[in-house]
Structures are given as structure tokens and as C-alpha cells.
Design an enzyme around this catalytic site. Sequence first.
Site, PDB file in Angstrom:
ATOM      1  N   GLU A 267      23.328  24.819  -4.810  1.00  0.00           N
ATOM      2  CA  GLU A 267      22.697  23.715  -4.061  1.00  0.00           C
ATOM      3  C   GLU A 267      21.642  22.988  -4.877  1.00  0.00           C
ATOM      4  O   GLU A 267      21.371  21.816  -4.640  1.00  0.00           O
ATOM      5  CB  GLU A 267      22.145  24.182  -2.704  1.00  0.00           C
ATOM      6  CG  GLU A 267      20.883  24.979  -2.735  1.00  0.00           C
ATOM      7  CD  GLU A 267      20.353  25.307  -1.338  1.00  0.00           C
ATOM      8  OE1 GLU A 267      20.383  24.449  -0.457  1.00  0.00           O
ATOM      9  OE2 GLU A 267      19.901  26.454  -1.143  1.00  0.00           O
TER      10      GLU A 267
ATOM     11  N   LYS B  80      17.221  19.310   5.137  1.00  0.00           N
ATOM     12  CA  LYS B  80      16.701  20.641   5.474  1.00  0.00           C
ATOM     13  C   LYS B  80      17.183  21.128   6.833  1.00  0.00           C
ATOM     14  O   LYS B  80      17.484  22.300   7.000  1.00  0.00           O
ATOM     15  CB  LYS B  80      15.169  20.607   5.445  1.00  0.00           C
ATOM     16  CG  LYS B  80      14.542  21.924   5.776  1.00  0.00           C
ATOM     17  CD  LYS B  80      13.715  22.440   4.646  1.00  0.00           C
ATOM     18  CE  LYS B  80      13.278  23.859   4.846  1.00  0.00           C
ATOM     19  NZ  LYS B  80      14.053  24.800   4.041  1.00  0.00           N
TER      20      LYS B  80
ATOM     21  N   GLU C 182      23.574  34.870  -1.721  1.00  0.00           N
ATOM     22  CA  GLU C 182      22.437  33.954  -1.593  1.00  0.00           C
ATOM     23  C   GLU C 182      22.053  33.379  -2.967  1.00  0.00           C
ATOM     24  O   GLU C 182      21.753  32.191  -3.089  1.00  0.00           O
ATOM     25  CB  GLU C 182      21.264  34.690  -0.937  1.00  0.00           C
ATOM     26  CG  GLU C 182      19.929  33.978  -0.948  1.00  0.00           C
ATOM     27  CD  GLU C 182      19.917  32.591  -0.303  1.00  0.00           C
ATOM     28  OE1 GLU C 182      20.926  32.194   0.305  1.00  0.00           O
ATOM     29  OE2 GLU C 182      18.905  31.890  -0.451  1.00  0.00           O
TER      30      GLU C 182
ATOM     31  N   TRP D 189      19.961  10.716   7.009  1.00  0.00           N
ATOM     32  CA  TRP D 189      20.896  11.531   6.233  1.00  0.00           C
ATOM     33  C   TRP D 189      22.273  11.017   6.648  1.00  0.00           C
ATOM     34  O   TRP D 189      22.685  11.185   7.794  1.00  0.00           O
ATOM     35  CB  TRP D 189      20.743  13.015   6.582  1.00  0.00           C
ATOM     36  CG  TRP D 189      21.625  13.895   5.769  1.00  0.00           C
ATOM     37  CD1 TRP D 189      21.360  14.400   4.528  1.00  0.00           C
ATOM     38  CD2 TRP D 189      22.932  14.379   6.127  1.00  0.00           C
ATOM     39  NE1 TRP D 189      22.419  15.163   4.094  1.00  0.00           N
ATOM     40  CE2 TRP D 189      23.392  15.168   5.058  1.00  0.00           C
ATOM     41  CE3 TRP D 189      23.756  14.224   7.239  1.00  0.00           C
ATOM     42  CZ2 TRP D 189      24.634  15.793   5.070  1.00  0.00           C
ATOM     43  CZ3 TRP D 189      24.987  14.851   7.248  1.00  0.00           C
ATOM     44  CH2 TRP D 189      25.416  15.620   6.173  1.00  0.00           C
TER      45      TRP D 189
ATOM     46  N   HIS E 236      40.011  42.621  -7.980  1.00  0.00           N
ATOM     47  CA  HIS E 236      40.994  42.075  -7.028  1.00  0.00           C
ATOM     48  C   HIS E 236      41.154  40.570  -7.183  1.00  0.00           C
ATOM     49  O   HIS E 236      41.656  39.911  -6.279  1.00  0.00           O
ATOM     50  CB  HIS E 236      40.586  42.438  -5.595  1.00  0.00           C
ATOM     51  CG  HIS E 236      40.514  43.911  -5.392  1.00  0.00           C
ATOM     52  ND1 HIS E 236      41.621  44.712  -5.289  1.00  0.00           N
ATOM     53  CD2 HIS E 236      39.442  44.740  -5.318  1.00  0.00           C
ATOM     54  CE1 HIS E 236      41.248  45.965  -5.141  1.00  0.00           C
ATOM     55  NE2 HIS E 236      39.926  46.008  -5.165  1.00  0.00           N
TER      56      HIS E 236
ATOM     57  N   ASN F 246      19.364  10.207  15.837  1.00  0.00           N
ATOM     58  CA  ASN F 246      19.674  11.394  15.035  1.00  0.00           C
ATOM     59  C   ASN F 246      20.815  12.109  15.746  1.00  0.00           C
ATOM     60  O   ASN F 246      20.742  12.315  16.957  1.00  0.00           O
ATOM     61  CB  ASN F 246      18.424  12.291  14.959  1.00  0.00           C
ATOM     62  CG  ASN F 246      18.749  13.702  14.536  1.00  0.00           C
ATOM     63  OD1 ASN F 246      19.634  13.926  13.724  1.00  0.00           O
ATOM     64  ND2 ASN F 246      18.040  14.667  15.095  1.00  0.00           N
ATOM     65  N   GLY F 247      21.870  12.465  15.003  1.00  0.00           N
ATOM     66  CA  GLY F 247      23.001  13.159  15.625  1.00  0.00           C
ATOM     67  C   GLY F 247      24.293  12.451  15.283  1.00  0.00           C
ATOM     68  O   GLY F 247      24.349  11.651  14.349  1.00  0.00           O
TER      69      GLY F 247
ATOM     70  N   CYS G 119      18.430  13.468   9.684  1.00  0.00           N
ATOM     71  CA  CYS G 119      17.792  12.280  10.229  1.00  0.00           C
ATOM     72  C   CYS G 119      16.527  12.684  11.000  1.00  0.00           C
ATOM     73  O   CYS G 119      16.531  13.652  11.756  1.00  0.00           O
ATOM     74  CB  CYS G 119      18.682  11.485  11.175  1.00  0.00           C
ATOM     75  SG  CYS G 119      20.146  10.834  10.385  1.00  0.00           S
TER      76      CYS G 119
ATOM     77  N   LYS H  69      21.922  29.397  -3.908  1.00  0.00           N
ATOM     78  CA  LYS H  69      20.738  28.731  -4.474  1.00  0.00           C
ATOM     79  C   LYS H  69      21.120  27.957  -5.730  1.00  0.00           C
ATOM     80  O   LYS H  69      20.708  26.820  -5.917  1.00  0.00           O
ATOM     81  CB  LYS H  69      19.659  29.771  -4.834  1.00  0.00           C
ATOM     82  CG  LYS H  69      18.824  30.236  -3.687  1.00  0.00           C
ATOM     83  CD  LYS H  69      17.875  29.159  -3.200  1.00  0.00           C
ATOM     84  CE  LYS H  69      17.523  29.329  -1.744  1.00  0.00           C
ATOM     85  NZ  LYS H  69      18.607  29.054  -0.782  1.00  0.00           N
TER      86      LYS H  69
ATOM     87  N   ARG I 220      14.381  16.010   6.597  1.00  0.00           N
ATOM     88  CA  ARG I 220      15.570  15.939   7.456  1.00  0.00           C
ATOM     89  C   ARG I 220      16.607  14.961   6.926  1.00  0.00           C
ATOM     90  O   ARG I 220      17.721  14.887   7.453  1.00  0.00           O
ATOM     91  CB  ARG I 220      15.167  15.505   8.873  1.00  0.00           C
ATOM     92  CG  ARG I 220      14.150  16.419   9.504  1.00  0.00           C
ATOM     93  CD  ARG I 220      13.768  15.887  10.861  1.00  0.00           C
ATOM     94  NE  ARG I 220      14.882  15.964  11.773  1.00  0.00           N
ATOM     95  CZ  ARG I 220      15.155  17.003  12.545  1.00  0.00           C
ATOM     96  NH1 ARG I 220      14.384  18.046  12.507  1.00  0.00           N
ATOM     97  NH2 ARG I 220      16.180  16.994  13.345  1.00  0.00           N
TER      98      ARG I 220
HETATM   99  O1  M6R Z   1      17.186  26.127   9.592  1.00  0.00           O
HETATM  100  P1  M6R Z   1      18.299  27.125   9.386  1.00  0.00           P
HETATM  101  O2  M6R Z   1      17.802  28.395   8.818  1.00  0.00           O
HETATM  102  O3  M6R Z   1      19.105  27.345  10.614  1.00  0.00           O
HETATM  103  O4  M6R Z   1      19.242  26.442   8.313  1.00  0.00           O
HETATM  104  C1  M6R Z   1      20.437  27.036   7.917  1.00  0.00           C
HETATM  105  C2  M6R Z   1      20.959  26.439   6.632  1.00  0.00           C
HETATM  106  O5  M6R Z   1      21.205  25.075   6.806  1.00  0.00           O
HETATM  107  C3  M6R Z   1      19.971  26.625   5.468  1.00  0.00           C
HETATM  108  O6  M6R Z   1      19.635  27.950   5.286  1.00  0.00           O
HETATM  109  C4  M6R Z   1      20.585  26.056   4.157  1.00  0.00           C
HETATM  110  O7  M6R Z   1      21.671  26.828   3.781  1.00  0.00           O
HETATM  111  C5  M6R Z   1      19.516  25.991   3.060  1.00  0.00           C
HETATM  112  N1  M6R Z   1      19.507  24.701   2.426  1.00  0.00           N
HETATM  113  C6  M6R Z   1      19.722  26.950   1.965  1.00  0.00           C
HETATM  114  O8  M6R Z   1      18.737  26.896   0.988  1.00  0.00           O
END
Ligand code: M6R
Length: 608
Positions: free
Chosen positions: A488, A603, A481, A74, A504, A100-101, A2, A485, A28
Amino acid sequence: MCGIVGYIGKKNSASKFVLSGLQSLEYRGYDSAGIALLSKKPQVIKQVGRVEGLANQVTDEKADSHIGIGHTRWATHGSPTMLNAHPHYNTDQTVFVVHNGIIENYQELRERLVSEGYSFVSETDTEVVPHLIDFYLRKHKNFFTAFGLAIKDLEGAYAIAAIYDKEPETIYVARLSSPLVIGVGKDEHFIASDATALMDRTKKVIYLDDYEIAAITSDNVSVHNIKEAVEVKRAAEELDYDHEKAELGDYPHFMLKEIHEAPQTIQAAIRGRVRADTNTIKLGGLEAVSQQLKYIDRIVIVACGTSFYAGLVGEYLIEEIAGIPVEVQLASEFKYRKEPFSRSTALIAISQSGETADTIAAIKKVENYGVLTLGVVNAVGSTIARITDAGVYCHAGHEQSVASTKAFIAQVTVLTEIALHLSEGRTPLYKPVLQELLELPDKAKQVLENAPEIEKLAKKYSSYRDFLYLGRNYAYPCALEGSLKLKELSYIHAEGYAAGEMKHGPLAMIDKDFPTFAIACDSELMEKTISNIQEIKARKGPVLAIATEGNKKVSQHADDVIYVPSTLEQLQPLLVCIVLQLFAYYVAVEKGYNVDRPRNLAKSVTVE
Ligand code: M6R
């Protein structure tokens, strides 16, 4: 998570600022958007979906106002509908609120208000706020008092802005564990969740702290702490960085643009810090704590998502280069753990946005233990940058796409520098790593030249439903990672595993429909990863691998190989991750998804 924006000034241009602010805060949240203006009579305009749609509805310039608040959502409580979109208001439609929150005690407050005769139209937690203000306003007849009392009743996390029809000269704001910044202009003030939304208009800002509320007019900001019931004097600060407006240029998506910025990102993170002629590392942000750093014998890294995986690379780097034991913890777990600390522990919080609620909570948890807190943060002036004792900025520039790409590259670069700095040159790795770091921008360029080949392979593998990512040592966090990617962006089920764990359990999943992305660059352990590739091939699993240029072995076993330039194993993540990011990007594009705005995500995750 948000975004909120507001304007109060002498010009009738609130909607212009609010809409452009919302557009820059759309990262956001992008489920719905809305704006409230107080012109001759209050106007509330809402839209399910993107801010662009809202802007198309706010076209009547004559109806613009000198005061307005806006919101991009959001969804937390209730799905993205017109009724759940902000601003929310009281029954008389005189009090308008954006938030927001998460208000954790909203159920209890809602029941209390219903018993007082209030009725609700949305499923949101936010709607209790205008009704609660209304409730206190009826009793106290003073908006600021009513606003303060309502805010005191709230539990959870919030940045709130409210306007009142009968006081069209003031925006009221409040903050607890959610970001909020006030921009100071000439005869005007701006509010936003993030300074980037107001930097085009002013560089003078006032940050609110937890439990503070403020009444903002066009020429005054008065701040109160509601916990201590005192007035707070807060001078404006000058933002000391330039914000480049995010422009796509010739790129179809911000994500692709940001991946292609990898060489400049590494360069920006080492500029002025890594000196080849003297073999020195100068981290200005750590100078103030240099004495304390000498006594550190344990480091805890806290972060979320991609930043957490950067932290895992940091763990390998700091342990191997500086010889200090490191633990990396998910901030969301760390904050509830009951573990012992000593004063010789340092906590490193890694965050692109600097506003991630869990990471902030993790830092706050150690406040009373005398633990040194350091930030590895990209967003200048963000909460984490401000609440940590010291830190090193990533300097990756504004990252627009929800998927973190160039920020990861910058975080790993900075963690390499921190490892070198902490080693004080006592390891034989010091000079080679430092010198090789300077070669990385060029090597990153070479990886990017391979994008057409990666695109071809992404198309070939895009129709699988599952994916396994494997790596050992420095390649293990890269596997984690890479899988994040892919899931997501393309919503393909993907798992990252340490290659040594294959036997395992995960091997049971492998068949002809379950491909593996194996990271098998030249290293001491490469032969072991090649053995894992053979085990997968023996079970008919398709294998796509990343190997070092010139390597002849990996291609004998993998179905497809993407090559990266040779570098030290400690720096391989910086090149490997570019491949993994491009692969995930092209798979998502092939599947027709919105790569910059993946479903259900935002984000900046400012709620738990
Ligand atoms: O702003 P931050 O780096 O603290 O955010 C952490 C995660 O929310 C962020 O890295 C998220 O996993 C990304 N969407 C990954 O691409």
C-alpha cells in the site's frame, strides 16, 4: 471515503470552519475538494488535489458567509476532475449538494431526470441529487419536502448535505450507512463526517441514524425519520474525550510519528486494565455483558485490511489462551455468506475508524440472530462503537496516516486482553502473558532504537519489484500485514504466506530477483522457518529476516537480520510489526512516494 463539512451560524465565518474541517477530514479522500457558500450570491469553489489548494483560493474574507458546505473527495464515479468535484448543483445553481457514499441506483435516476429534461455535467452519482431535489421542488414548492422525497428515492449509502439559495438560514442533511455528526454550538451548528473535524468548536453532538434527515439552522435541529414519516426527538450528547490536534512535531511524516508512538499506544491500551500486583484484567467495556460472555462457545471476528490481520492474531491468542474456537472473516465476505449462527456465538468487529462500511454491514447482518456483538474500535463515538452491544476501546489516539500502524498495535494489545479476560485465569499462560504485556512498552522502545538499521536495509531492498513475506503461527498474520504495508505504501508487489505453504506453490516464484522477508523469532517452530529460509537460499532468493536478540542460527542462513527483544511468542506480533511498518515506511520514502497519502486509498472506507 469522502469527507463532508458544513457550517450555519450567526457569524460570517463558514469558510474558515469548512476549510479547517476539510483539512482534518482529508484522510478520508484527497482527490479533489470544494466548497459552496451562500453570501450575496452563491459561490462554488473547487480544486483538483488537496484542500490546501482550495484554501488558497478562498481568500476574500468579505465574500465569506454564515452558511457553507464543503467536501473532500475520494473518487468512486468519474476521475478526479473539476467537473466531478463536489459541491454539485442544479441547472439554476440554487441547490448545492455534497455527498459521501455511493448512490447505487444513480443510473436509473439519471435516465429518469434526463427524460424530464435535466442535463448533467459530471460523471458522478452525486449529481442526480441536486437535480432530483430541483424536480420535487418544482412540484411541492417546499424545500424540506423536496429534499425528503429526493432522499427517499436514493438507494445505496450516503451522508448528504444540501443548501438552497432561497433558504440561506438552513443546512439540510441526510444519512444512510455513512457517518454524519452535527455539532451544537452557541448560535451555530456544524456538520461533519467525523467528530474530530468539529471538536475544536464543540463537544456537544447529535448523531443521525439511518433514514434520518435534518433541517439545521443556527439555533435549531429538527430531525425526521423518512422511512417511518415521523419527527424524531434527539438530544445532544457530550463527547467524553479530548482530541489532540494531529501535529507532526519533528517527524517528516505522520506515519513515522505514529509508528514511534507504539510504546505509548501499548501503554494506553493496558493502562487501568492490566494489574500486575493482583494479576487481573479489568475491561470495563465488557462488564455489562459479563454474564452472556460466560456462555460463548464460538467467536467470529469480522474486519477489513489491517484490522483483519489484527483479528487473525486475535484468533491465535483467543484460541490458545481462552480455549474458545475463533473464525476470522473478511467483513466484505461475511456479510453475504449464508452461515448458521447460534446464540452462544459472539461477533467481534475490529475497526480503527469505526466507520468501515463492510464491517458495519457485518454487524447489522447478525442483529436478528441474538448474537452478542462486541467492538474493538479506536475512534470513540464512531458508528461501530455505538451499534455494538459492548466493546473495548483501543485508545490509540487519532491516527492520521492512511496506513494503519499504531492502531494495529493497539488492536493486538486489546485482543490479548480480551483473550486473558475470557480465559478467566484458567490457563497456565495467563500470568506469564499478563506480566509480559506490561514489559512490552519498553521492548517496543528498543525496537524503535533500531530504526536507522531498518532504514539502511530498506534502502538496500527498495529496488526489487516483488517481495514474499513468510511466517508461521503468530508470525503468519504478521507476514500478511507486513506485505500489505509494503504494497500500500511502496506499490511493490508483495505477498504474505504461511511458511509451511512455500512448497505448495510460492517457491516457484523464487529467484535472485525475488526477495523474502522471513519472520523467524524464537519459538517452537523457528527451526521449520529456518528450513524454509534454506530452501529459498538454495534457489538464490535474497532473504531478510527478523529474529530474536541473541539468536545465532537465523543469521547463518539469511542475508540480513533485524533483531527484536526476546518476548513470549504470543506477544511477538507487537514487536515484529513495528519492524515491518518501519521497513515499509523507509522503502516508500526511498522511492519518493507520499507515505501518508498513498495513491488511490483513503483512510476510512465508508463505501462497499
Ligand atoms: O478503520 P478500519 O480499521 O475498519 O479500516 C480497515 C482497513 O480499511 C484499513 O485497515 C486499511 O487496510 C489500512 N489502510 C491499512 O493500512
